[in-house]
Design an enzyme around this catalytic site. Structure first.
Site, PDB file in Angstrom:
ATOM      1  CE1 TYR A 260      -1.647  35.944  -5.880  1.00 51.99           C
ATOM      2  CE2 TYR A 260      -2.302  37.978  -6.973  1.00 51.99           C
ATOM      3  CZ  TYR A 260      -2.603  36.907  -6.148  1.00 51.99           C
ATOM      4  OH  TYR A 260      -3.849  36.790  -5.601  1.00 51.99           O
TER       5      TYR A 260
ATOM      6  CE  LYS B  72      11.241  23.190  19.943  1.00 55.50           C
ATOM      7  NZ  LYS B  72      10.186  22.451  20.638  1.00 55.50           N
TER       8      LYS B  72
ATOM      9  N   GLY C  83       7.422  26.419  32.689  1.00 53.74           N
ATOM     10  CA  GLY C  83       7.659  27.355  33.779  1.00 53.74           C
ATOM     11  C   GLY C  83       6.545  28.352  34.025  1.00 53.74           C
TER      12      GLY C  83
ATOM     13  CD  GLU D 197       7.576  23.242  22.050  1.00 59.63           C
ATOM     14  OE1 GLU D 197       8.433  23.444  22.916  1.00 59.63           O
ATOM     15  OE2 GLU D 197       7.692  22.381  21.160  1.00 59.63           O
ATOM     16  CG  ASP D 198       5.254  24.926  25.713  1.00 65.23           C
ATOM     17  OD1 ASP D 198       5.985  23.960  25.991  1.00 65.23           O
ATOM     18  OD2 ASP D 198       5.687  26.087  25.617  1.00 65.23           O
TER      19      ASP D 198
ATOM     20  CB  ALA E 297       9.188  15.483  29.749  1.00 63.34           C
TER      21      ALA E 297
ATOM     22  N   GLY F  81       2.956  27.490  32.945  1.00 64.11           N
ATOM     23  CA  GLY F  81       1.673  26.809  33.066  1.00 64.11           C
ATOM     24  C   GLY F  81       0.687  27.194  31.980  1.00 64.11           C
TER      25      GLY F  81
END
Length: 757
Positions: free
Chosen positions: A38, A93, A77, A135-136, A197, A79
């Protein structure tokens, strides 16, 4: 497998909560370390980066750091559950990135559903990361977001929900075409589902040579036709004007079905309408569009893939995204372009045609695994994936002009990939997978302990073993009920009341021990002890393996096993090893549990037993015989004993790499050996198997490493018994129990195979 709500909640809630943590990579043990980390030391790299922003890759973790970013609008799965609820998925992930490719991840959940605002938020994060994994995110927003971010950012961006499945399924398609003798340009394709997909898969198939006029796509409303009202731009790309209005119409004469929709929407009659050797990729999870068994019954000539691990040809995104980002990061690519994705496709397809390593065939218990209808793509536990896909992606980035770094020595790059990941990082994954292929009957001597019962539940759910529970039946059933477990189908045996069995086993035990001072009555009495009873079940063939030791000390647990089961032919003394895993690799410690102070001759004999144990885990032993001396540099009883043991062992096992006497740090440090002891057999690669001169040193070493060094330990693994017996460490965790049972099951598999020869 069945996932119970409370198990999942407990897994995520146990301290520390969640699945990730930040670990320093530099020493922080002194005032100087802190000053360098630091203030004031940190100012120097800051100034260098200010003068040249590219130096952030040299002085910070940016080059190995990926952001997994979501707004939680399309969680698989579940939503649209929002950003906070999506965090467990994004953490998950992240751990896959780390496990399979050694990539660090920060998960970022953004509370923003407006695509343009989301884009601006992510764009502002560019200085922090070497890559962005989206993602998603719901369609069509995901298409807009990824497209604009790729245009605006100078680091690789990929929406894995789109491209991961596309890349893996495209590799499977290439090989399915070869097997079926079909050409992609002639392929009549039916796509059920029009989400991210599906769209990405279809686009990639077009890049491979499929013709748009041969593709029919369906969504929840049916066939996507040009005459349908209110088609968005994405679906309009795939609209057909052919006289096709229903799924039945589409399936007549079709060569391929791609499903990325919901389970059980495709019938046997519909796939019977398809052409010869149909390609069926039913990728809905957890239930495919048509059950695998139904499809193969209706069309034995079909070439089929699903998203499930219990069927051949699992299309699993973990085959792609870790290695694609690894290759992109390693050449500091500006993007993940079409050339890089196609490189991953062709690398995966090619790898499936190569001979499968023994460690993979063992892991999946498929000794004849080879390219064909049931092996279109590699298995997720194949250690060659990182050295196959990542170099292909990196090379494609260089060739297409988006890389900032040029790799010239690809052999060295492959070695670095293995070092970064740790070649044995998936050791227990392989053992567990192997166990699941042929589960065995495992008897638990301490089944009235809730840890044992919870472990048994996981073993049943994952199909690793068939537990047999020894103990007070009333107590066991009460524990099962109180904890909401489903072990009703497990056999429960209470030895104390099993008079007939105790008499039967007592006679066998008496015959074994009558010349060791045990009378017939004493033999029957001993069988009230669950360790004796469980060992006799294994000896009599009523169980395949014994697990005990959770609540008792090691010696009192091992004694019944040795008296009942004994040692295998040619083995005078059993031994115990611990597997120690840390960021430097996987190491095997022996003997850490059994032999208090072996003689030189006994220590030499243990070398062969321990080497066999190491090979059980698909590793080649490089053995260091340890002491406080280096090749005679110090005198004393221990160095002299070890020197003598090394001489005997080298004569007895000339095929093994063995050296010593040697200090532990020197055994692991090849630089020291090459400089000071270049004659050492361990100088080139260092040791991976450490044999201690006595029980005290080995036991202290592994326990210190596990408690203070942050290492992961697997064991103790008992070697040399005539039949599979494994003794748990006192107070083992549920995961440690499961690991030990998986080892016991594979041990039993090998014992049965040997017996049948």
């Amino acid at each position: 497998m069945k996932i119970r709500k409370q198990d999942a909640l407990n897994y995520h809630k146990q301290e520390p909560a969640g699945k990730i943590e930040v670990v320093p990579t530099k020493a922080l043990s002194s005032q100087l370390d802190l000053a360098l980390a630091y203030s004031p030391g940190v100012a120097e790299p800051c100034k260098e980066i200010h003068a040249d922003p590219e130096k952030a890759y040299s002085y910070t973790a940016k080059g190995n750091l990926v952001a997994v970013i979501s707004n939680g609008t399309a969680v698989l799965g579940l939503g649209d559950i929002g950003p906070e609820a999506s965090k467990p998925v994004m953490e998950g992930k992240g751990v896959l990135f780390k496990k399979f490719a050694g990539i660090d991840v920060f998960d970022i959940e953004v509370n923003e559903n407006d695509p343009q605002k989301f884009i601006e938020i992510v764009k502002s994060l560019e200085p922090t990361f070497g890559g962005i994994n989206l993602e998603d995110i719901k369609a069509p927003d995901c298409f807009i977001i990824e497209k604009e971010l790729k245009e605006k950012l100078n680091i690789p961006v990929m929406h894995d929900d789109q491209h991961g499945t596309a890349i893996i399924s495209a590799a499977a398609l290439i090989n399915a075409l070869e097997i079926s003798g079909k050409k992609i340009e002639d392929l009549k394709i039916v796509v059920n589902g029009a989400g991210a997909a599906s769209v990405s898969c279809t686009k990639l198939y077009l890049s491979l040579g499929a013709k748009s006029e041969n593709i029919v796509m369906l969504d929840s409303k049916g066939v996507i036709r040009k005459d349908r009202d209110n088609l968005d731009d994405i679906k309009a790309q795939f609209a057909t004007s052919r006289d096709i209005h229903t799924m039945d119409d589409a399936m007549k004469g079709a060569d391929m079905f791609l499903g990325l929709s919901i389970g059980n929407v495709l019938s046997k009659d519909q796939i019977k309408m398809m052409g010869d050797n149909p390609i069926i990729f039913a990728l809905a999870n957890p239930d495919p569009e048509i059950p695998y068994e139904d499809a193969m019954e209706a069309r034995p000539d079909a070439i089929m893939a699903t998203g499930r691990s219990d069927h051949p040809n699992q299309v699993n995104n973990v085959l792609g995204f870790p290695y694609i980002f690894r290759g992109a990061l390693d050449v500091r690519s500006k993007e993940i372009n079409e050339e890089m994705k196609l490189a991953a496709v062709y690398a995966l397809a090619k790898l499936a045609k190569e001979p499968v390593p023994e460690m993979v065939t063992k892991a999946y218990n498929e000794p004849t695994l080879s390219f064909g209808k049931e092996y279109l793509i590699p298995k997720p536990l194949d250690p060659r994936l990182i050295t196959t896909i990542s170099p292909a992606v990196a090379k494609a980035a260089i060739d297409s002009g988006v890389a900032r770094i040029n790799i010239t020595n690809w052999e060295e790059y492959n070695i670095n990939l293995q070092k970064r990941l740790g070649i044995d990082t998936r050791l227990m994954s392989r053992i567990i997978q192997r166990a699941k292929k042929d589960p065995k009957r495992v008897v638990f001597a301490e089944a009235d302990n809730i840890k044992i019962l919870k472990a048994a539940q996981t073993l049943v759910d994952e199909g690793i073993a068939h537990p047999i529970l020894l103990g007070n039946e009333k107590i066991i059933k009460e524990l099962i009920e109180e904890n909401g477990l489903e072990l009703q189908d497990c056999q429960i045996i209470e030895p104390y009341i099993e008079k007939e069995k105790r008499a039967e086993y007592g006679e066998l035990l008496y015959k074994k021990r009558q010349r060791k001072g045990i009378t017939s009555a004493e033999a029957v009495k001993l069988l009230r002890d669950r360790n004796y009873f469980g060992a006799m079940m294994v000896e009599a063939g009523d169980a395949d393996a014994l697990i005990s030791g959770l609540t008792k000390d090691y010696r009192s647990t091992i004694k019944p096993a040795l008296q009942v089961i004994g040692t295998e032919d040619g083995v005078d003394k059993v031994a115990g090893i611990y597997i120690i895993k840390n960021n430097k690799g996987t190491f095997y410690f022996g003997d850490t549990t059994v032999n208090v102070d072996p003689t030189a001759e006994e220590l030499a004999n243990l070398v062969g037993l321990i080497a066999k144990g190491v090979r059980f885990f698909d590793a080649e032993p490089r053995i260091a015989m340890l002491s406080y001396s280096n090749f005679g540099s110090s005198s004393g009883r221990i160095p002299e004993k070890v020197q003598k043991a090394v001489k005997i062992a080298k004569e007895k096992f000339p095929e093994l790499t063995i050296d010593g006497d040697i200090q532990a740090n020197v055994a692991l440090n090849t630089e020291i050996q090459q400089n000071s002891y270049p004659f050492s057999q361990l100088a080139e690669k260092g040791a991976n198997t450490l044999i201690f001169p006595d029980l005290t040193s080995g036991n202290i070493a592994y326990k210190l490493l596990m408690e203070m060094g942050g290492a992961e330990g697997i064991g103790p693994i008992l070697l040399g018994t005539n039949k599979p017996v494994h003794i748990l460490q006192l107070g083992s965790s549920i995961r440690e129990i499961i690991n030990m049972v998986a080892i016991a099951v594979v041990d039993a598999q090998l014992y049965n195979a040997k017996k049948q020869k």
